[in-house]
Design an enzyme around this catalytic site. Structure first.
Site, PDB file in Angstrom:
ATOM      1  N   ASP A 148      11.983  50.262  10.698  1.00 47.23           N
ATOM      2  CA  ASP A 148      12.347  49.937   9.321  1.00 47.23           C
ATOM      3  C   ASP A 148      11.096  50.038   8.452  1.00 47.23           C
ATOM      4  O   ASP A 148       9.994  50.211   8.961  1.00 47.23           O
ATOM      5  CB  ASP A 148      13.003  48.561   9.238  1.00 47.23           C
ATOM      6  CG  ASP A 148      12.040  47.452   9.548  1.00 47.23           C
ATOM      7  OD1 ASP A 148      10.849  47.744   9.752  1.00 47.23           O
ATOM      8  OD2 ASP A 148      12.469  46.297   9.590  1.00 47.23           O
ATOM      9  N   ASP A 321      22.734  47.929  13.714  1.00 45.65           N
ATOM     10  CA  ASP A 321      21.735  47.137  14.439  1.00 45.65           C
ATOM     11  C   ASP A 321      21.982  45.681  14.108  1.00 45.65           C
ATOM     12  O   ASP A 321      22.468  45.368  13.025  1.00 45.65           O
ATOM     13  CB  ASP A 321      20.311  47.498  13.998  1.00 45.65           C
ATOM     14  CG  ASP A 321      19.980  46.878  12.645  1.00 45.65           C
ATOM     15  OD1 ASP A 321      20.421  47.425  11.628  1.00 45.65           O
ATOM     16  OD2 ASP A 321      19.316  45.821  12.612  1.00 45.65           O
ATOM     17  N   CYS A 359      33.576  42.861  33.487  1.00 51.37           N
ATOM     18  CA  CYS A 359      32.283  43.441  33.078  1.00 51.37           C
ATOM     19  C   CYS A 359      31.496  43.854  34.314  1.00 51.37           C
ATOM     20  O   CYS A 359      31.471  43.129  35.309  1.00 51.37           O
ATOM     21  CB  CYS A 359      31.504  42.404  32.271  1.00 51.37           C
ATOM     22  SG  CYS A 359      29.859  42.958  31.802  1.00 51.37           S
ATOM     23  N   CYS A 361      28.160  44.463  34.289  1.00 49.94           N
ATOM     24  CA  CYS A 361      26.714  44.293  34.082  1.00 49.94           C
ATOM     25  C   CYS A 361      26.137  43.481  35.249  1.00 49.94           C
ATOM     26  O   CYS A 361      26.864  42.778  35.941  1.00 49.94           O
ATOM     27  CB  CYS A 361      26.445  43.592  32.741  1.00 49.94           C
ATOM     28  SG  CYS A 361      26.527  41.803  32.803  1.00 49.94           S
ATOM     29  N   CYS A 364      27.037  39.716  35.486  1.00 47.83           N
ATOM     30  CA  CYS A 364      28.381  39.411  35.970  1.00 47.83           C
ATOM     31  C   CYS A 364      28.521  39.758  37.452  1.00 47.83           C
ATOM     32  O   CYS A 364      29.296  39.125  38.161  1.00 47.83           O
ATOM     33  CB  CYS A 364      29.423  40.174  35.150  1.00 47.83           C
ATOM     34  SG  CYS A 364      29.532  39.555  33.467  1.00 47.83           S
ATOM     35  N   HIS A 390      24.212  40.664  29.436  1.00 50.62           N
ATOM     36  CA  HIS A 390      25.671  40.739  29.375  1.00 50.62           C
ATOM     37  C   HIS A 390      26.144  41.064  27.953  1.00 50.62           C
ATOM     38  O   HIS A 390      27.000  41.931  27.759  1.00 50.62           O
ATOM     39  CB  HIS A 390      26.290  39.428  29.861  1.00 50.62           C
ATOM     40  CG  HIS A 390      27.751  39.355  29.566  1.00 50.62           C
ATOM     41  ND1 HIS A 390      28.688  39.962  30.366  1.00 50.62           N
ATOM     42  CD2 HIS A 390      28.410  38.824  28.506  1.00 50.62           C
ATOM     43  CE1 HIS A 390      29.880  39.794  29.814  1.00 50.62           C
ATOM     44  NE2 HIS A 390      29.740  39.104  28.686  1.00 50.62           N
TER      45      HIS A 390
HETATM   46 ZN   LIG Z   1      28.596  41.100  32.079  1.00 54.56          ZN
END
Ligand SMILES: [Zn+2]
Length: 732
Positions: A148, A321, A359, A361, A364, A390
């Protein structure tokens, strides 16, 4: 210019991705990284008459626009590889996304990171980026980076900057040095950081600013946009313009029309998510995207929640963002396919479930809710790291799903279904019996709702943390007793002898303006009783990063009678209010308190009332108190806070304060007062006795001696600061 394709698979969680992940070692010689070419020619490259035929640096290519929606899927090419849109860019303010490594970011699916020119200019400084050949090698990130311009941060600093046509001059909060941020210097800094996408310097104002102010800021932004383009020259780094115009439709259209004729590589919508309602935000987004060219990427700056992003994509935005995934991780909140999960809640204490069974990830796959609940309750960094992973995986998955549905041409039905899903609360563990929930939905704004106590008074509750502001007593009574009363504000507002100077009160944590309005009412009582001639001027400075609590309370004055006054509405609208006599000036410093300490006027009195240690540990440690102490030093000042915890008092002592017990309130037997000098300020009629050796003995025995986790060596320093504190020296 050469554009090497370094695309790598965004992460192991990306379904159907069969390209191998490329792990590039850090090259010893930075020249291996592609460097942009700087131009000696200060001309703006000519814009084509028809912007659609303009070839841009990013080679932005729309793959599909979904029927019945403005949503589109596209690709573009940066110096560090290809990007697929719509895309979410995690925010790496200090060249790091909070609590994440570049490896964990890749695993979540991150592709483009955002870095903050202002903070990185001040620390580590541009010389470091010169040595490293840019930000990529410095932070070991080989994907694209967007920087930025630094404008947003500087315009949030009301005291330590001057602004004119040339740019903004400001003082560093790190070393006090003065810097000029001009359109040219901002581009030069971003060139030194060698980012893939640079942003022009723009003048940021509140989205609720009146017409004339918004128009002037927009016109200045346009002149700066042209200067930025000249400064960019023929650098290989892409440059985005920023559409301004606050909430005024014709200004937004005018701004979009002006910028689309300039040779930018993309256009951003700035100045949203700073005060307007959701509905206004959606309307303005649709209006602006309608007036932007189709052949350039569109970036909605600083937005937002998953539902905001879904709405933005539906209205034709490509890039987003926001700090929310990390920010909510720190508050113990996880986004899941069945609503938002608040990990602080005791309902998770024994849960062996993952955060979200759907999920994939690593958090998880490997950890239970019970474990993460425990980490969050203990304010352990690992908890924030795992929740951050996550939440970011959730965001990137949402972006991927949207892209796939646009490419399949069924975004509209996806949008309809996802909107309902993202609006859900934690449906597996409803917070209250459904019957009650049906009876009346609580009034809400953002992350806040109205809370009604058993005694019948109203307060504001933060939904994500569950924390209620002033939960035990009538809020205004508490503000009067704890802050205004203990500080003897009424007595000290009277001119006597040498004390006719302006008195400054910091109100840290504006919340629903209970403490600030208690001070305003105190001033008005003195004014009525004593008259103008006998009063000292009072400056009230409120610090707040999120105005939703005040906005919510202001919507329901029947519950919050202290707001039946012009002042809080002026603060919401413009951040400033003054009493007709001009003897009382009230101003809002919007932003995180730590980033504002050194730039705010030196205080005489501090009302320290932010969220508790559990919700916001960063505001209760020795480092913060030490910075506050140093800021106060030119004067003799005192700080009042509701906390009476041993760790908070210890942190205040190590920062240099002299600490006394304050009056109790409700079930609490005491609060805390901290003075910069042992005797308290000269005009304080009755400074209370300081904590003595009895407290010191209790502290030595305490299981919670330290405000945060300290290393053994730091603990020894902490211990010696307390044991050797002058406060305990002359006691026997
Ligand atoms: Zn997750």
């Amino acid at each position: 210019m050469d554009f090497p394709d370094q695309s790598f698979c965004a992460g192991t969680v990306e379904a159907g991705c069969d390209r191998p992940r490329v792990h590039r070692p850090i090259p010893r010689d930075w020249k291996e990284f592609p460097m942009p070419q700087y131009s000696a020619d200060p001309e703006i490259r000519p814009a084509s008459k028809d912007p659609r035929s303009l070839k841009t640096l990013l080679n932005f290519t729309v793959e599909n626009e979904s029927r019945g929606s403005q949503a589109r899927a596209a690709t573009f090419q940066t110096l560090h590889g290809k990007v697929e849109t719509p895309i979410f860019m995690p925010v790496g303010t200090q060249a790091t996304v909070k609590w994440q490594t570049v490896e964990s970011l890749r695993i979540t699916g991150a592709r483009v990171l955002l870095a903050n020119t202002y903070h990185l200019l001040l620390r580590p400084g541009l010389e470091v980026f010169k040595q490293f050949g840019g930000i990529h090698r410095f932070m070991n990130w080989d994907g694209p980076v967007l920087t930025d311009s630094g404008g947003f941060q500087i315009f949030s600093l009301p005291h330590s900057r001057e602004m004119n046509e040339a740019g903004a001059r400001f003082q560093s909060y790190v070393d006090g040095k003065s810097y000029l941020l001009s359109p040219e210097s901002s581009i030069e800094m971003q060139k030194t950081m060698a980012s893939d996408i640079m942003m022009v310097l723009d003048q940021c104002i509140d989205s609720t600013a009146p017409y004339a102010q918004a128009e002037a800021a927009m016109e200045l932004t346009h002149r700066w946009a042209e200067r930025s383009l000249r400064a960019r020259g023929d650098s290989g780094q892409a440059l985005f313009g920023i559409v301004q115009g606050a909430c005024h439709h014709d200004l937004r259209k005018k701004s979009a029309a002006f910028l689309r004729d300039l040779p930018f590589d993309g256009l951003a919508i700035g100045g949203l998510a700073v005060g307007e309602t959701h509905r206004e935000r959606y309307e303005l987004t649709a209006l602006v995207t309608e007036h932007l060219p189709k052949n350039l990427p569109r970036y909605l700056m600083g937005v937002g929640t998953p539902i905001d992003i879904l709405e933005g994509v539906h209205r034709g935005v490509d890039m987003f963002d926001c700090i929310i995934p990390s920010q909510l991780a720190q508050r113990g909140v996880a986004f899941t396919s069945h609503g938002k999960l608040k990990l602080r809640r005791a309902v998770h204490k024994f849960s062996q479930e993952p955060l979200d069974a759907r999920c994939d990830c690593p958090s998880c796959q490997q950890y239970s809710r019970a474990y993460i609940h425990h980490l969050v309750k203990s304010a352990e960094l690992l908890g924030w790291h795992l929740l951050g992973i996550h939440n970011m995986a959730f965001y990137h998955r949402l972006m991927r799903e949207m892209r796939e549905s646009i490419l399949r041409d069924d975004f509209l039905s996806y949008y309809g279904q996802k909107r309902l899903e993202l609006g859900r609360d934690d449906e597996q563990n409803p917070g209250r019996p459904p019957k009650q929930a049906k009876r009346s939905e609580p009034a809400r704004v953002g992350d806040y709702e109205i809370h009604t106590s058993a005694q019948g008074f109203s307060s504001i509750r933060q939904i994500s943390s569950g924390e209620v502001m002033h939960s035990v007593n009538r809020p205004l009574d508490e503000a009067d007793k704890l802050y205004v009363g203990q500080a003897f504000l009424a007595a000290r507002l009277l001119k006597h002898g040498a004390s006719a100077d302006e008195m400054t009160v910091w109100d840290v944590g504006l919340g629903a303006a209970f403490n600030a309005m208690a001070a305003v009412q105190c001033f008005e009582r003195c004014f009525a009783e004593q008259g103008e001639k006998n009063l000292r001027p009072l400056r009230l400075v409120s610090f707040e990063c999120d105005l939703d609590a005040l906005a919510l309370a202001a919507k329901y004055p029947v519950h919050f009678p202290h707001l039946r006054h012009r002042a809080p509405f002026q603060i919401l609208a413009s951040g400033k209010w003054q009493h007709a006599s001009k003897l009382l000036q009230w101003e809002l410093l919007k932003g995180d308190f730590p980033s504002l300490i050194e730039s705010a006027v030196v205080p005489d009195v501090i009302f320290y009332d932010p969220f508790s240690f559990k919700t916001n540990p960063a505001l209760w440690n020795a480092e913060i108190f030490s910075r506050v102490f140093k800021r106060c030093l030119p004067k003799s000042a005192e700080l009042y806070t509701y906390s009476a915890s041993t760790a908070v008092r210890a942190a205040l002592l190590t920062a240099g304060f002299f600490v006394a017990a304050g009056a109790g309130t409700g079930p609490k037997s005491a609060t805390t007062i901290a003075f910069t000098r042992a005797t308290g300020p000269g005009d304080h009629p009755l400074p209370p006795p300081l904590l003595g050796r009895e407290w010191l003995a209790r502290w030595r025995r305490s299981g919670a001696k330290y405000p945060t986790d300290l290393a053994e060596r730091e603990k020894r320093v902490f211990d010696s600061l307390i044991e050797g504190h002058a406060q305990f020296a002359d006691e026997t």
